[in-house]
Scaffold this motif. Structure first.
Motif, short mmCIF file in Angstrom:
data_model
loop_
_atom_site.label_atom_id
_atom_site.label_comp_id
_atom_site.label_asym_id
_atom_site.label_seq_id
_atom_site.Cartn_x
_atom_site.Cartn_y
_atom_site.Cartn_z
N ALA A 74 0.82 -1.22 0.00
CA ALA A 74 0.00 0.00 0.00
C ALA A 74 0.84 1.26 0.00
N ILE A 75 2.09 1.18 0.49
CA ILE A 75 2.92 2.38 0.57
C ILE A 75 4.21 2.29 -0.24
N ILE A 76 4.48 1.14 -0.86
CA ILE A 76 5.71 0.96 -1.65
C ILE A 76 5.34 0.63 -3.09
N GLY A 77 5.75 1.46 -4.02
CA GLY A 77 5.47 1.19 -5.42
C GLY A 77 5.45 2.48 -6.23
N PRO A 78 5.24 2.38 -7.53
CA PRO A 78 5.22 3.58 -8.37
C PRO A 78 4.13 4.56 -7.93
N GLY A 79 4.53 5.79 -7.65
CA GLY A 79 3.59 6.82 -7.25
C GLY A 79 3.08 6.73 -5.84
N LYS A 80 3.51 5.72 -5.07
CA LYS A 80 3.04 5.55 -3.70
C LYS A 80 3.92 6.35 -2.74
N ALA A 81 3.62 6.27 -1.45
CA ALA A 81 4.34 7.09 -0.46
C ALA A 81 5.85 6.88 -0.53
N ILE A 82 6.28 5.63 -0.61
CA ILE A 82 7.69 5.31 -0.87
C ILE A 82 7.75 4.95 -2.35
N ASP A 83 7.99 5.96 -3.15
CA ASP A 83 7.78 5.92 -4.60
C ASP A 83 8.96 5.22 -5.29
N THR A 84 8.66 4.07 -5.89
CA THR A 84 9.73 3.32 -6.56
C THR A 84 10.10 3.91 -7.92
N ASP A 85 9.40 4.95 -8.37
CA ASP A 85 9.88 5.73 -9.51
C ASP A 85 11.02 6.65 -9.08
N ARG A 86 11.13 6.85 -7.78
CA ARG A 86 12.18 7.73 -7.22
C ARG A 86 13.21 6.94 -6.42
N TYR A 87 12.76 5.94 -5.67
CA TYR A 87 13.64 5.22 -4.75
C TYR A 87 13.91 3.78 -5.21
N PHE A 88 15.07 3.29 -4.85
CA PHE A 88 15.42 1.87 -4.97
C PHE A 88 15.20 1.26 -3.60
N VAL A 89 14.18 0.42 -3.49
CA VAL A 89 13.77 -0.15 -2.20
C VAL A 89 14.24 -1.60 -2.12
N LEU A 90 14.94 -1.95 -1.05
CA LEU A 90 15.35 -3.34 -0.88
C LEU A 90 14.98 -3.84 0.51
N SER A 91 14.84 -5.13 0.61
CA SER A 91 14.46 -5.78 1.86
C SER A 91 15.05 -7.17 1.86
N CYS A 92 15.49 -7.65 3.05
CA CYS A 92 16.06 -9.01 3.07
C CYS A 92 15.52 -9.82 4.25
N ASP A 93 15.49 -11.14 4.05
CA ASP A 93 15.10 -12.06 5.12
C ASP A 93 16.15 -11.98 6.23
N THR A 94 15.71 -11.99 7.47
CA THR A 94 16.65 -11.96 8.58
C THR A 94 17.30 -13.32 8.78
N LEU A 95 18.39 -13.31 9.53
CA LEU A 95 18.86 -14.56 10.12
C LEU A 95 17.71 -15.19 10.90
N VAL A 96 17.73 -16.49 11.08
CA VAL A 96 16.72 -17.27 11.81
C VAL A 96 15.30 -16.89 11.42
N ASN A 97 15.10 -16.57 10.13
CA ASN A 97 13.75 -16.25 9.68
C ASN A 97 12.83 -17.43 9.97
N LEU A 98 11.61 -17.14 10.36
CA LEU A 98 10.68 -18.18 10.79
C LEU A 98 10.27 -19.11 9.66
N ASN A 99 10.17 -18.58 8.44
CA ASN A 99 9.44 -19.25 7.36
C ASN A 99 10.32 -20.17 6.51
N THR A 100 10.93 -21.15 7.15
CA THR A 100 11.87 -22.03 6.46
C THR A 100 11.22 -22.90 5.41
N GLY A 101 9.90 -23.10 5.50
CA GLY A 101 9.19 -23.92 4.53
C GLY A 101 8.65 -23.15 3.34
N ASP A 102 8.88 -21.85 3.31
CA ASP A 102 8.44 -21.00 2.21
C ASP A 102 9.54 -21.00 1.14
#
Length: 374
Positions: free
Chosen positions: A76-104
């Protein structure tokens, strides 16, 4: 006119040959998944880092495939024209160590369920205790591998807010702005105890077997109930009453008729918990609990951690949050103001309580835009 389809999100893997935890333990072949949205400028000055919540992953926005039922959690807030506008920003995110979702299949993480290269077997409880700072240091290595020296924004909800505070305190020279959401700058005694209650069903499940269950029956009953507790505390009475009320689990079966005759809210929460447990790992859950219990911004005292922060902060909370309730928010605000920090406080409303910081973030769109424009 039909809206243009955004390109599919690509999941990538970052690897560290060696990593030393804050506790001094050495890990080999650390791997975490990551994804990005938008393009990195030539001068690499437009990078935004999003840190995920306790049971979340790096999937903050977009879809892996057009047919995916839901986009990433902050779409809802990350993407083209959104509050964190990906036409302007390079947005990255990473799984943490010991991430819960090992079966995903879209989650990549190193933790107790990973193979220890020294033994060829899963680490189990031989895996070292890791902290929020360790999560941040792995993220820092990823950021630096991309040639990024300074982040335009670090942000995240819940456990992501802890990482945001830690980033701002531990690497102030790298953080231009910080946006912690539905969190606090230090865990207090009550939340430490609540986290212990989350973990308890796992510890009393006989299949947990002191953490030695790989290749055997997993403690799914305990993990399922643990996830039920997380879901319950992450919500609020308004949501529970509107969604379930006092309806019985089975039509025509009075909950007063027998001990095992249940209300709908009981059966539905337990069903959802067990379904999530199929894709999760119990030891990873316990390590996440410990990392959260240990958290203080900057790793020493709240006052010292806040004193190291230089970035302006947009602090977004929900007044009915049961995980990070108002007294914890007030303590964080006081510590920031006592340290002379530039902090703007914005509240969101809703029936979900804590989860409004994931599901109702569009309310903060104006505040986020104004903050990024400062």
């Amino acid at each position: 006119m039909a809206q243009a389809q955004e390109p599919a999100v690509e999941k990538k893997v970052f690897e560290l040959a060696r990593f030393v935890t804050q506790g001094g333990r050495r890990l080999r072949n650390v791997r975490v998944g990551w994804e990005s949205y938008g393009r990195l400028d030539a001068d690499k000055s437009n990078a935004v880092l999003i840190c995920h919540y306790f049971s979340g992953t790096s999937h903050a926005a977009g879809r892996y495939a057009p047919g995916d039922a839901e986009p990433g959690y902050w779409d809802a807030i990350i993407g083209p024209g959104k509050a964190i506008d990906t036409d302007r920003y390079f947005v990255l995110s990473c799984d943490t160590l010991v991430n819960l979702n090992t079966g995903d299949p879209n989650t990549v993480t190193t933790g107790p369920a990973s193979i220890d290269p020294e033994t060829g077997r899963p680490y189990g409880l031989r895996f070292p205790v890791v902290t929020i700072r360790d999560f941040v240091e792995v993220q820092k290595a990823l950021v630096e591998s991309l040639g990024i020296e300074r982040l335009a924004l670090v942000a995240g909800p819940s456990m992501g807010s802890l990482q945001t505070f830690e980033w701002a305190a531990s690497h102030p020279e790298m953080v231009a702005r910080a946006m912690p959401v539905i969190g606090a700058a230090e865990q207090d005694a009550m939340l430490i105890a609540w986290l212990d209650a989350w973990a308890a069903p796992i510890l009393i499940d006989p299949n947990w077997n002191g953490g030695d269950y790989y290749g055997k029956a997993a403690p799914l009953a305990g993990l399922g109930k643990a996830l039920t507790l997380v879901t319950l505390q992450a919500n609020q009475a308004g949501w529970a009453n509107a969604t379930f009320g006092r309806r019985p689990a089975e039509a025509g079966v009075d909950p007063a008729g027998a001990l095992d005759a249940r209300f709908q809210i009981q059966s539905m929460l337990d069903k959802a918990g067990l379904e999530r447990a199929q894709r999760a790992d119990a030891n990873h859950f316990l390590y996440l609990v410990k990392a959260n219990q240990l958290f203080t911004t900057g790793g020493s005292s709240l006052a010292d951690g806040m004193a190291r922060i230089r970035a302006p902060m947009l602090y977004i909370t929900q007044p009915q949050d049961l995980v990070f309730p108002p007294h914890m928010v007030a303590r964080t605000l006081k510590a920031a103001r006592d340290a002379g920090r530039d902090i703007t406080h914005f509240t969101i409303e809703g029936a979900r309580g804590h989860l409004d910081g994931v599901m109702s973030m569009q309310q903060a769109e104006g505040a986020i835009r104004a903050f990024l424009a400062k």
